[in-house]
Motif scaffolding. Structure first.
Motif, PDB file in Angstrom:
ATOM      1  N   PRO A  94       0.806  -1.229   0.000  1.00 59.88           N
ATOM      2  CA  PRO A  94       0.000   0.000   0.000  1.00 59.88           C
ATOM      3  C   PRO A  94       0.842   1.284   0.000  1.00 59.88           C
ATOM      4  CG  PRO A  94       0.175  -0.814   2.231  1.00 59.88           C
ATOM      5  CD  PRO A  94       0.907  -1.816   1.360  1.00 59.88           C
ATOM      6  N   ASN A  98      -0.283   5.251  -0.567  1.00 56.85           N
ATOM      7  CA  ASN A  98      -0.176   6.138   0.591  1.00 56.85           C
ATOM      8  C   ASN A  98       0.740   7.323   0.292  1.00 56.85           C
ATOM      9  OD1 ASN A  98      -1.898   4.482   2.019  1.00 56.85           O
ATOM     10  ND2 ASN A  98      -0.249   3.361   3.046  1.00 56.85           N
ATOM     11  N   SER A 125       4.224   1.202   5.222  1.00 54.38           N
ATOM     12  CA  SER A 125       3.021   1.837   5.751  1.00 54.38           C
ATOM     13  C   SER A 125       1.828   0.907   5.628  1.00 54.38           C
ATOM     14  CB  SER A 125       2.739   3.149   5.009  1.00 54.38           C
ATOM     15  OG  SER A 125       2.511   2.905   3.630  1.00 54.38           O
ATOM     16  N   PHE A 127      -2.753   1.121   5.450  1.00 56.14           N
ATOM     17  CA  PHE A 127      -3.948   1.954   5.298  1.00 56.14           C
ATOM     18  C   PHE A 127      -5.097   1.247   6.006  1.00 56.14           C
ATOM     19  CE2 PHE A 127      -7.554   3.666   2.759  1.00 56.14           C
ATOM     20  CZ  PHE A 127      -7.319   5.020   2.947  1.00 56.14           C
ATOM     21  N   MET A 129      -8.617   0.965   6.687  1.00 57.58           N
ATOM     22  CA  MET A 129      -9.968   1.333   6.293  1.00 57.58           C
ATOM     23  C   MET A 129     -10.943   0.178   6.464  1.00 57.58           C
ATOM     24  SD  MET A 129     -11.474   3.049   2.771  1.00 57.58           S
ATOM     25  CE  MET A 129     -11.350   1.554   1.772  1.00 57.58           C
ATOM     26  N   ILE A 175      -2.172   5.061   8.258  1.00 58.90           N
ATOM     27  CA  ILE A 175      -3.231   6.018   7.944  1.00 58.90           C
ATOM     28  C   ILE A 175      -4.530   5.358   8.394  1.00 58.90           C
ATOM     29  CG2 ILE A 175      -4.400   7.362   6.174  1.00 58.90           C
ATOM     30  CD1 ILE A 175      -1.884   7.179   4.479  1.00 58.90           C
ATOM     31  N   MET A 186      -9.368  11.014   8.633  1.00 59.83           N
ATOM     32  CA  MET A 186      -8.123  10.257   8.433  1.00 59.83           C
ATOM     33  C   MET A 186      -7.058  10.815   9.356  1.00 59.83           C
ATOM     34  SD  MET A 186      -7.341   9.427   4.454  1.00 59.83           S
ATOM     35  CE  MET A 186      -8.467   8.457   3.459  1.00 59.83           C
ATOM     36  N   ALA A 239     -10.172   9.594   0.634  1.00 58.40           N
ATOM     37  CA  ALA A 239     -10.128   8.189   0.218  1.00 58.40           C
ATOM     38  C   ALA A 239     -10.240   8.079  -1.293  1.00 58.40           C
ATOM     39  CB  ALA A 239     -11.239   7.398   0.905  1.00 58.40           C
ATOM     40  N   ARG A 242      -7.078   8.854  -3.103  1.00 58.28           N
ATOM     41  CA  ARG A 242      -6.134   7.736  -3.063  1.00 58.28           C
ATOM     42  C   ARG A 242      -6.593   6.553  -3.912  1.00 58.28           C
ATOM     43  NH1 ARG A 242      -5.154   2.854  -0.853  1.00 58.28           N
ATOM     44  NH2 ARG A 242      -3.063   2.431   0.003  1.00 58.28           N
TER      45      ARG A 242
END
Length: 391
Positions: A94, A98, A125, A127, A129, A175, A186, A239, A242
Motif C-alpha cells: 500500500p 499512501n 506503511s 492503510f 480502512m 493512515i 483520516m 479516500a 487515493r
C-alpha cells in the motif's frame, strides 16, 4: 507533472534492467515469513540495491513531484516484471498509494514526518480502512464504517476494529480512517503503537506483500489533532483521491507480472515437444498464447486510457472502476492460460507462474471486487439515463 516520453522510457528501461538482472534471482531467496511473504530483511536488502542503482521510488522525482499517471504506468509496469520488483523499487502497495495521497493533501509537517521515510524506502506503511465483515463494518461500502473517533482536548481518541490491513505487521506509518460526528476522518500515526493490536494475520492465497493482511483492534488510540489529514469529515474525499489511482497502479504492476508469466509460458511451449512437434505448434496451446497477446494489449490500452483521464484532473472514479474490472479479469485469463500451457510445471513453485496466478486471483477482490465495480457502473448508467431523459 510530465517529464516527456524519452525521459520516462529512460527511467523505465533502467527499472526493467534492474528487476530482470538483480531482483529476479531473489525469487529463490528463502527469506520468507510463515505466510511465505518476503521478510523485511529481504525487502530492505533489495531496496539498498535499488538505491545504489538509482531506481528506488522511480515514479517520484527528487524534488517530490510525481510523474504523470501515464508515465507512472510505463515505469510501474516494468517494476512488476517480478513479484519482488515493486517491493525492491518501492512502487508496491500500500506504500505507493499512501505516498500518492500524502503527496497530494498532506501538510508540510505531515510530509516531512510521515511521507519522507516512505519515499526514501526506509519504512513501510498501512492503510486502515476495511473492517470485519462479521461485525457489519466497512468493506466495499466505506459508509458502513464502525470505527469511531472523538475529540479530547488537543487529541482525538480512536476505537474500533479493522480487517485485511495489508502490511500492518512491521509497518512504521499508519493512515487510520474513523467516523466522527462530522463524518469520516483520516489520521497519521506512528507504528507500532500499543493501542493498535494485531489480533491475527490469516493465511491468504497471495504472498507478495510483507506483513500479510492483518485483523486489528484499536483501543483508545490517542492521536494529536495536528496528525489529522485535512479537516474532520473529509475522510471519504481523501479516500477517493487515493483509491482511483491506487486501483490503476495495481493494474500496472500485475500487468508487468503477467507479461513475465507469458514470457515463461511461451518459452516452455516453444521448447517442450509432444506428439512429434513443439507444444506451440499445437493449436490448443498456440491459440492460448495468441489470446494472451490480445488480452495483454487490451489491458495495456485500458491502463493508458484511464491514466489519461486521471492526468486530466478528473478523479476518474468510473474510469478506474472500468479499468479495474477489465484489467483484473484479463490478467486472470492470462495467468490461467500460462498455468494451463505449462501443465504440471505450471502449478509448481519452479517458476513465478503459479504465484502470479494466485496473486492475480486475489487482485480481482482487493480494491473492490469486480461485482462491486460493475454495480457502481450500473448505477452510473441509470443516473446518466435519467439525466438525459429529464428523470
Amino acid at each position: 507533472m510530465s517529464i516527456g516520453i524519452d525521459k520516462t522510457l529512460e527511467i523505465a528501461d533502467r527499472v526493467e534492467r534492474f528487476v530482470r538482472e538483480v531482483i529476479v534471482p531473489y525469487e529463490r531467496d528463502p527469506r520468507r515469513d510463515h505466510h511465505d511473504a518476503p521478510t523485511d530483511e529481504l525487502v530492505m536488502e533489495m531496496r539498498e540495491k535499488a538505491r545504489a542503482a538509482g531506481v528506488l521510488t522511480p515514479h517520484i522525482l527528487p524534488d517530490g513531484r510525481h510523474l504523470s499517471q501515464r508515465e507512472t504506468a510505463i515505469v510501474l509496469e516494468r517494476s512488476g516484471l517480478s513479484p519482488l520488483g515493486p517491493l525492491a523499487c518501492n512502487t508496491a502497495a500500500p506504500d505507493e498509494g499512501n505516498m500518492y495521497l500524502l503527496g497530494k493533501v498532506g501538510s508540510p509537517e505531515i510530509k516531512e514526518r510521515f511521507l519522507k521515510p516512505l519515499v526514501e524506502g526506509r519504512a513501510r506503511s498501512a492503510f486502515f480502512m476495511t473492517e470485519p465483515a462479521a461485525e457489519g463494518g466497512a468493506g466495499s461500502d466505506p459508509s458502513m464504517m464502525l470505527t469511531t473517533c472523538r475529540p479530547d482536548g488537543n487529541h482525538w481518541v480512536i476505537n474500533g476494529r479493522k480487517a485485511f490491513i495489508t502490511g500492518a505487521a512491521g509497518a512504521k506509518v499508519g493512515i487510520v480512517m474513523a467516523k466522527a460526528d462530522e463524518g469520516a476522518c483520516m489520521f497519521l500515526v506512528d507504528l507500532p503503537d500499543p493501542a493498535i493490536v494485531i489480533e491475527r494475520v490469516p493465511n491468504t492465497i497471495d504472498s507478495s506483500m510483507p506483513g500479510g493482511h492483518a485483523t486489528i483492534r484499536i483501543d483508545n488510540l490517542r492521536v494529536p489533532a495536528d496528525q489529522m489529514l485535512g479537516q474532520a469529515g473529509e475522510g471519504f474525499k481523501y479516500a477517493q483521491v487515493r483509491l482511483s489511482p491506487a486501483r490503476l497502479s495495481h493494474c500496472m504492476r500485475w500487468y508487468g507480472a503477467c507479461v513475465r508469466a507469458n514470457e515463461i509460458a511461451t518459452d516452455y511451449a516453444c521448447r517442450r515437444h509432444a506428439f512429434g512437434k513443439a507444444l506451440v505448434d499445437h493449436e490448443g496451446v498456440g491459440f492460448m498464447l495468441a489470446e494472451n497477446l490480445i488480452d495483454l494489449k487490451q489491458a495495456e490500452l485500458m491502463i493508458d486510457w484511464c491514466a489519461g483521464v486521471l492526468d486530466s484532473g478528473d478523479l476518474g472514479t468510473a474510469e478506474s472502476s472500468m479499468a479495474k474490472v477489465a484489467v483484473s479479469e484479463a490478467l486472470m485469463r492470462i495467468a490461467d492460460r500460462c498455468v494451463q500451457v505449462m501443465g504440471g510445471s505450471g502449478v509448481t513453485g519452479d517458476t513465478i507462474v503459479e504465484q502470479v496466478f494466485r496473486e492475480v486471483r486475489a487482485f480481482r477482490i482487493y480494491d473492490g471486487p469486480t461485482e462491486v465495480h460493475k454495480w457502481s457502473l450500473a448505477k452510473k448508467v441509470k443516473r446518466d439515463w435519467k439525466a438525459a431523459h429529464g428523470g
